[in-house]
Design a protein around this motif. Structure first.
Motif, PDB file in Angstrom:
ATOM      1  N   ARG A   1       0.814  -1.218   0.000  1.00 37.42           N
ATOM      2  CA  ARG A   1       0.000   0.000   0.000  1.00 37.42           C
ATOM      3  C   ARG A   1       0.848   1.268   0.000  1.00 37.42           C
ATOM      4  O   ARG A   1       0.534   2.234  -0.680  1.00 37.42           O
ATOM      5  N   SER A   2       1.933   1.295   0.751  1.00 43.49           N
ATOM      6  CA  SER A   2       2.754   2.505   0.794  1.00 43.49           C
ATOM      7  C   SER A   2       3.424   2.755  -0.557  1.00 43.49           C
ATOM      8  O   SER A   2       3.555   3.903  -0.993  1.00 43.49           O
ATOM      9  N   LEU A   3       3.816   1.690  -1.249  1.00 50.09           N
ATOM     10  CA  LEU A   3       4.395   1.819  -2.578  1.00 50.09           C
ATOM     11  C   LEU A   3       3.356   2.341  -3.571  1.00 50.09           C
ATOM     12  O   LEU A   3       3.636   3.240  -4.374  1.00 50.09           O
ATOM     13  N   ALA A   4       2.150   1.792  -3.492  1.00 50.26           N
ATOM     14  CA  ALA A   4       1.062   2.253  -4.360  1.00 50.26           C
ATOM     15  C   ALA A   4       0.733   3.715  -4.074  1.00 50.26           C
ATOM     16  O   ALA A   4       0.498   4.493  -5.005  1.00 50.26           O
ATOM     17  N   ASN A   5       0.738   4.110  -2.810  1.00 48.55           N
ATOM     18  CA  ASN A   5       0.481   5.516  -2.458  1.00 48.55           C
ATOM     19  C   ASN A   5       1.538   6.437  -3.065  1.00 48.55           C
ATOM     20  O   ASN A   5       1.208   7.509  -3.579  1.00 48.55           O
ATOM     21  N   ARG A   6       2.803   6.027  -2.994  1.00 44.71           N
ATOM     22  CA  ARG A   6       3.875   6.833  -3.593  1.00 44.71           C
ATOM     23  C   ARG A   6       3.712   6.930  -5.100  1.00 44.71           C
ATOM     24  O   ARG A   6       3.868   8.008  -5.688  1.00 44.71           O
ATOM     25  N   PHE A   7       3.383   5.799  -5.743  1.00 44.02           N
ATOM     26  CA  PHE A   7       3.160   5.793  -7.190  1.00 44.02           C
ATOM     27  C   PHE A   7       2.033   6.763  -7.550  1.00 44.02           C
ATOM     28  O   PHE A   7       2.179   7.604  -8.439  1.00 44.02           O
ATOM     29  N   GLU A   8       0.911   6.658  -6.855  1.00 46.83           N
ATOM     30  CA  GLU A   8      -0.244   7.514  -7.147  1.00 46.83           C
ATOM     31  C   GLU A   8       0.072   8.991  -6.908  1.00 46.83           C
ATOM     32  O   GLU A   8      -0.339   9.856  -7.682  1.00 46.83           O
ATOM     33  N   ARG A   9       0.804   9.279  -5.879  1.00 40.21           N
ATOM     34  CA  ARG A   9       1.197  10.662  -5.584  1.00 40.21           C
ATOM     35  C   ARG A   9       2.110  11.197  -6.691  1.00 40.21           C
ATOM     36  O   ARG A   9       1.938  12.316  -7.184  1.00 40.21           O
ATOM     37  N   ASP A  10       3.078  10.376  -7.129  1.00 44.50           N
ATOM     38  CA  ASP A  10       3.992  10.798  -8.191  1.00 44.50           C
ATOM     39  C   ASP A  10       3.257  11.018  -9.513  1.00 44.50           C
ATOM     40  O   ASP A  10       3.540  11.973 -10.240  1.00 44.50           O
ATOM     41  N   VAL A  11       2.316  10.151  -9.830  1.00 41.29           N
ATOM     42  CA  VAL A  11       1.540  10.278 -11.065  1.00 41.29           C
ATOM     43  C   VAL A  11       0.761  11.593 -11.077  1.00 41.29           C
ATOM     44  O   VAL A  11       0.640  12.243 -12.116  1.00 41.29           O
TER      45      VAL A  11
ATOM     46  N   ARG B   1       1.720  15.069 -18.267  1.00 40.11           N
ATOM     47  CA  ARG B   1       1.547  14.252 -19.473  1.00 40.11           C
ATOM     48  C   ARG B   1       0.661  13.040 -19.232  1.00 40.11           C
ATOM     49  O   ARG B   1       0.104  12.494 -20.176  1.00 40.11           O
ATOM     50  N   ILE B   2       0.586  12.607 -17.992  1.00 35.98           N
ATOM     51  CA  ILE B   2      -0.333  11.518 -17.653  1.00 35.98           C
ATOM     52  C   ILE B   2      -1.671  12.187 -17.377  1.00 35.98           C
ATOM     53  O   ILE B   2      -1.877  12.787 -16.333  1.00 35.98           O
ATOM     54  N   VAL B   3      -2.570  12.101 -18.364  1.00 36.94           N
ATOM     55  CA  VAL B   3      -3.829  12.837 -18.281  1.00 36.94           C
ATOM     56  C   VAL B   3      -4.921  12.051 -17.562  1.00 36.94           C
ATOM     57  O   VAL B   3      -5.939  12.624 -17.178  1.00 36.94           O
ATOM     58  N   ALA B   4      -4.714  10.752 -17.377  1.00 34.35           N
ATOM     59  CA  ALA B   4      -5.657   9.938 -16.609  1.00 34.35           C
ATOM     60  C   ALA B   4      -4.904   8.739 -16.040  1.00 34.35           C
ATOM     61  O   ALA B   4      -3.962   8.236 -16.649  1.00 34.35           O
ATOM     62  N   CYS B   5      -5.324   8.303 -14.865  1.00 34.34           N
ATOM     63  CA  CYS B   5      -4.729   7.139 -14.220  1.00 34.34           C
ATOM     64  C   CYS B   5      -5.832   6.399 -13.482  1.00 34.34           C
ATOM     65  O   CYS B   5      -6.577   7.007 -12.706  1.00 34.34           O
ATOM     66  N   HIS B   6      -5.927   5.105 -13.749  1.00 36.33           N
ATOM     67  CA  HIS B   6      -6.932   4.271 -13.088  1.00 36.33           C
ATOM     68  C   HIS B   6      -6.259   3.065 -12.457  1.00 36.33           C
ATOM     69  O   HIS B   6      -5.423   2.417 -13.103  1.00 36.33           O
ATOM     70  N   ASN B   7      -6.613   2.763 -11.231  1.00 34.23           N
ATOM     71  CA  ASN B   7      -6.222   1.513 -10.590  1.00 34.23           C
ATOM     72  C   ASN B   7      -7.213   0.478 -11.110  1.00 34.23           C
ATOM     73  O   ASN B   7      -8.422   0.664 -10.975  1.00 34.23           O
ATOM     74  N   VAL B   8      -6.707  -0.579 -11.765  1.00 33.26           N
ATOM     75  CA  VAL B   8      -7.589  -1.508 -12.474  1.00 33.26           C
ATOM     76  C   VAL B   8      -7.442  -2.938 -11.975  1.00 33.26           C
ATOM     77  O   VAL B   8      -6.470  -3.278 -11.305  1.00 33.26           O
ATOM     78  N   SER B   9      -8.417  -3.742 -12.329  1.00 33.93           N
ATOM     79  CA  SER B   9      -8.339  -5.175 -12.055  1.00 33.93           C
ATOM     80  C   SER B   9      -7.820  -5.873 -13.305  1.00 33.93           C
ATOM     81  O   SER B   9      -7.793  -5.288 -14.387  1.00 33.93           O
ATOM     82  N   GLY B  10      -7.424  -7.112 -13.163  1.00 37.79           N
ATOM     83  CA  GLY B  10      -6.930  -7.864 -14.311  1.00 37.79           C
ATOM     84  C   GLY B  10      -5.436  -8.061 -14.236  1.00 37.79           C
ATOM     85  O   GLY B  10      -4.851  -8.121 -13.162  1.00 37.79           O
ATOM     86  N   THR B  11      -4.795  -8.107 -15.390  1.00 38.99           N
ATOM     87  CA  THR B  11      -3.360  -8.418 -15.441  1.00 38.99           C
ATOM     88  C   THR B  11      -2.467  -7.232 -15.098  1.00 38.99           C
ATOM     89  O   THR B  11      -1.281  -7.405 -14.876  1.00 38.99           O
TER      90      THR B  11
ATOM     91  N   LEU C   1      -3.809   1.675 -15.244  1.00 41.62           N
ATOM     92  CA  LEU C   1      -3.919   2.058 -16.645  1.00 41.62           C
ATOM     93  C   LEU C   1      -3.699   3.562 -16.715  1.00 41.62           C
ATOM     94  O   LEU C   1      -4.418   4.334 -16.067  1.00 41.62           O
ATOM     95  N   LEU C   2      -2.690   3.964 -17.472  1.00 39.35           N
ATOM     96  CA  LEU C   2      -2.370   5.377 -17.629  1.00 39.35           C
ATOM     97  C   LEU C   2      -2.742   5.823 -19.032  1.00 39.35           C
ATOM     98  O   LEU C   2      -2.546   5.078 -19.988  1.00 39.35           O
ATOM     99  N   GLN C   3      -3.243   7.036 -19.158  1.00 41.97           N
ATOM    100  CA  GLN C   3      -3.405   7.661 -20.465  1.00 41.97           C
ATOM    101  C   GLN C   3      -2.373   8.772 -20.530  1.00 41.97           C
ATOM    102  O   GLN C   3      -2.337   9.652 -19.663  1.00 41.97           O
ATOM    103  N   ILE C   4      -1.543   8.725 -21.574  1.00 39.40           N
ATOM    104  CA  ILE C   4      -0.403   9.622 -21.687  1.00 39.40           C
ATOM    105  C   ILE C   4      -0.447  10.335 -23.036  1.00 39.40           C
ATOM    106  O   ILE C   4      -0.775   9.726 -24.049  1.00 39.40           O
ATOM    107  N   VAL C   5      -0.117  11.627 -23.040  1.00 37.70           N
ATOM    108  CA  VAL C   5       0.007  12.371 -24.293  1.00 37.70           C
ATOM    109  C   VAL C   5       1.462  12.791 -24.471  1.00 37.70           C
ATOM    110  O   VAL C   5       2.155  13.086 -23.496  1.00 37.70           O
ATOM    111  N   SER C   6       1.904  12.798 -25.743  1.00 36.66           N
ATOM    112  CA  SER C   6       3.276  13.191 -26.080  1.00 36.66           C
ATOM    113  C   SER C   6       3.300  13.872 -27.437  1.00 36.66           C
ATOM    114  O   SER C   6       2.375  13.721 -28.229  1.00 36.66           O
ATOM    115  N   ARG C   7       4.402  14.577 -27.699  1.00 38.59           N
ATOM    116  CA  ARG C   7       4.550  15.250 -28.991  1.00 38.59           C
ATOM    117  C   ARG C   7       4.612  14.238 -30.131  1.00 38.59           C
ATOM    118  O   ARG C   7       3.965  14.390 -31.149  1.00 38.59           O
ATOM    119  N   ASP C   8       5.454  13.212 -29.969  1.00 38.00           N
ATOM    120  CA  ASP C   8       5.654  12.218 -31.027  1.00 38.00           C
ATOM    121  C   ASP C   8       6.138  10.928 -30.366  1.00 38.00           C
ATOM    122  O   ASP C   8       6.277  10.855 -29.138  1.00 38.00           O
TER     123      ASP C   8
END
Length: 154
Positions: A79-89, A94-104, A108-115
């Motif tokens: 949990r503390s690692l996940a909290n740090r990850f979420e805080r950093d995100v 550039r990370i315009v959306a972040c969801h904690n998801v189920s599955g593999t 899930l991050l949505q990222i935008v970039s120039r190219d």
């Protein structure tokens, strides 16, 4: 949502289409006079149905030609690692959306970039260096078929 009547739903639908609509125009579109319309809008804001107003910016005009979805996996679920990850995100625009998801994957991050080169550098130097990340998988958007235009209102 059960305490919303047809007029409340109409107001919400109209402001989702145009957040800058004037109260006079909104009142006209939903069949109210201006004062009751303004009162209802304030109540919808106060009750939390409206979280805020924002402009929809053009990725093309801003030079952000790449949209990618990134599946992030952790090998250690702490949990503390996940909290740090979420805080950093939260601090990476550039990370315009972040969801904690189920599955593999774990996130899930949505990222935008120039190219693609810019995206590759961001993945290598930033995403892979985030706390807890052990693997990433990128999915590049080839064409945006449907853009987010608001939430469905029954």
């Amino acid at each position: 949502m059960s305490d919303l009547d047809r007029t409340d739903r109409a107001i919400l639908a109209e402001i989702q289409r145009d957040g800058r609509i004037s109260n006079a125009r909104l009142a006209e579109r939903v069949g109210l006079s201006e004062t009751p319309c303004a009162r209802r809008l304030k109540r919808l804001e106060a009750d939390g149905y409206i979280e805020g107003y924002r402009a929809v910016l053009s990725r093309t005009a801003l030079g952000l030609g790449v949209v990618a979805f990134c599946l992030v996996r952790f090998s250690l679920h702490d949990r503390s690692l996940a909290n740090r990850f979420e805080r950093d995100v939260q601090g990476l625009p550039r990370i315009v959306a972040c969801h904690n998801v189920s599955g593999t994957a774990d996130y899930l991050l949505q990222i935008v970039s120039r190219d693609l080169d810019d995206y590759g550098v961001f993945m290598r130097d930033v995403v892979r260096a985030l706390p807890g990340v052990t693997s990433v998988e990128s999915i590049l958007s080839l064409n945006e078929v449907k853009r987010y235009v608001g939430l469905p209102l029954p």
